[in-house]
Design an enzyme around this catalytic site. Structure first.
Site, PDB file in Angstrom:
ATOM      1  N   LYS A 120       0.831  -1.207   0.000  1.00 39.26           N
ATOM      2  CA  LYS A 120       0.000   0.000   0.000  1.00 39.26           C
ATOM      3  C   LYS A 120       0.875   1.271   0.000  1.00 39.26           C
ATOM      4  O   LYS A 120       0.665   2.182  -0.787  1.00 39.26           O
ATOM      5  CB  LYS A 120      -0.934   0.002   1.205  1.00 39.26           C
ATOM      6  CG  LYS A 120      -2.087   0.966   1.015  1.00 39.26           C
ATOM      7  CD  LYS A 120      -2.996   0.978   2.202  1.00 39.26           C
ATOM      8  CE  LYS A 120      -2.409   1.912   3.207  1.00 39.26           C
ATOM      9  NZ  LYS A 120      -3.124   2.255   4.343  1.00 39.26           N
ATOM     10  N   ASP A 138      -7.000   1.322   0.572  1.00 44.87           N
ATOM     11  CA  ASP A 138      -7.048   1.409   2.030  1.00 44.87           C
ATOM     12  C   ASP A 138      -8.472   1.098   2.479  1.00 44.87           C
ATOM     13  O   ASP A 138      -9.324   0.711   1.674  1.00 44.87           O
ATOM     14  CB  ASP A 138      -6.583   2.794   2.510  1.00 44.87           C
ATOM     15  CG  ASP A 138      -7.619   3.872   2.192  1.00 44.87           C
ATOM     16  OD1 ASP A 138      -8.544   3.606   1.392  1.00 44.87           O
ATOM     17  OD2 ASP A 138      -7.515   4.969   2.750  1.00 44.87           O
TER      18      ASP A 138
END
Ligand code: SF4
Length: 211
Positions: A120, A138
Site C-alpha cells: 500500500k 485502504d
C-alpha cells in the site's frame, strides 16, 4: 456495475475535483515516503502535525540518521505505534543512503524492500510522488468500492486488481484519491451521507440514507 455507470461515476468525481492529491503534507518523494510510513493506523491530520515540526529540521535520510532514534521519536511520539515506526524509518533511511544514493527508488520491488513499506505504501509513493497509475487500496477505498459495487472484492488485493482492470487509463492516476476522499467525507463508514452524494443515482448500495 456496468461500464457506463463506472465511467459516469469517474467523470463526476473528476468534475468535482479535477486535481486531487493526498491530504498528507509533503514536498519531496522522501517526505511523502516518511509521511505515508507514519500514517498507518493514524490520521493524516495527526501525521501532518508531527511532520510540520520534523521536516524543517530533518527531511533527508542523512538528516534523520543524524537526529538519531530518540531524536526522531521525540518528533513523532503523538502518532500511534511511534516506536516501531521510528525504528522502521531509521532502518529505511540507512538503506536509502547505502543502496539508493539517498534517493527514493522508483521501483515497486526496491520500495517494498524498505523496512515498514508494504504494497500500500509503495503504491501511494509510486502514484503520488512519481505519477504511476497505481491504486493503493485502504479501508476507505475498500468500503466505497464494495458498497457502491464499483469494484467488489473480499480483500484489498482483490479490490486493487478489480480496480486496475475496470478503471480506464485516463482515470487511473487519480482514482485512488477520489475514492479515498469520497470515503472519508461522504461515503463514511457508519452512516454514509447518501443525501448529499454526487453519485447517489449511480451507486448500487441498497440501504441508502437520506442525510
Ligand atoms: S450513495 Fe451513499 S452508499 Fe452510495 S456512494 Fe454515495 S454515500 Fe456511498
Amino acid at each position: 456495475m456496468n461500464k457506463q455507470k463506472r465511467l459516469e461515476i469517474l467523470q463526476r468525481l473528476r468534475d468535482a475535483n479535477p486535481n486531487p492529491t493526498t491530504e498528507l503534507e509533503f514536498s519531496t518523494p522522501f517526505e511523502l515516503l516518511v509521511a505515508v510510513t507514519l500514517s498507518a493506523q493514524a490520521t493524516d491530520v495527526g501525521v501532518n502535525k508531527a511532520t510540520r515540526k520534523l521536516f524543517p529540521v530533518a527531511n533527508t535520510p542523512e538528516k534523520i540518521i543524524e537526529l538519531g532514534l530518540d531524536g526522531l521519536k521525540s518528533y513523532i511520539k503523538t502518532i500511534g505505534l511511534y516506536n516501531s515506526k521510528a525504528e522502521n524509518v531509521m532502518k529505511a533511511c540507512k538503506m536509502l543512503v547505502e543502496k539508493h544514493n539517498s534517493q527514493v527508488p522508483q521501483s515497486r520491488e526496491a520500495l517494498e524492500a524498505l523496512p515498514g513499506v508494504g504494497r500500500k505504501t509503495a503504491n501511494v509513493v509510486l502514484n503520488t510522488a512519481f505519477g504511476w497509475p497505481t491504486i493503493a487500496v485502504d479501508t476507505h477505498i475498500f468500503r466505497v468500492s464494495n458498497r457502491t459495487k464499483f469494484a467488489m472484492g473480499k480483500n484489498v488485493d482483490q479490490v486493487e486488481q478489480k480496480l486496475l482492470k475496470v478503471v480506464p487509463k485516463e482515470f487511473k492516476v487519480d482514482v485512488h484519491h477520489w475514492l479515498i476522499l469520497h470515503g472519508r467525507y461522504t461515503c463514511v463508514a457508519r452512516k454514509p451521507r447518501c443525501g448529499s452524494c454526487i453519485i447517489e443515482d449511480l451507486c448500487e448500495f441498497k440501504e441508502k440514507t437520506e442525510i
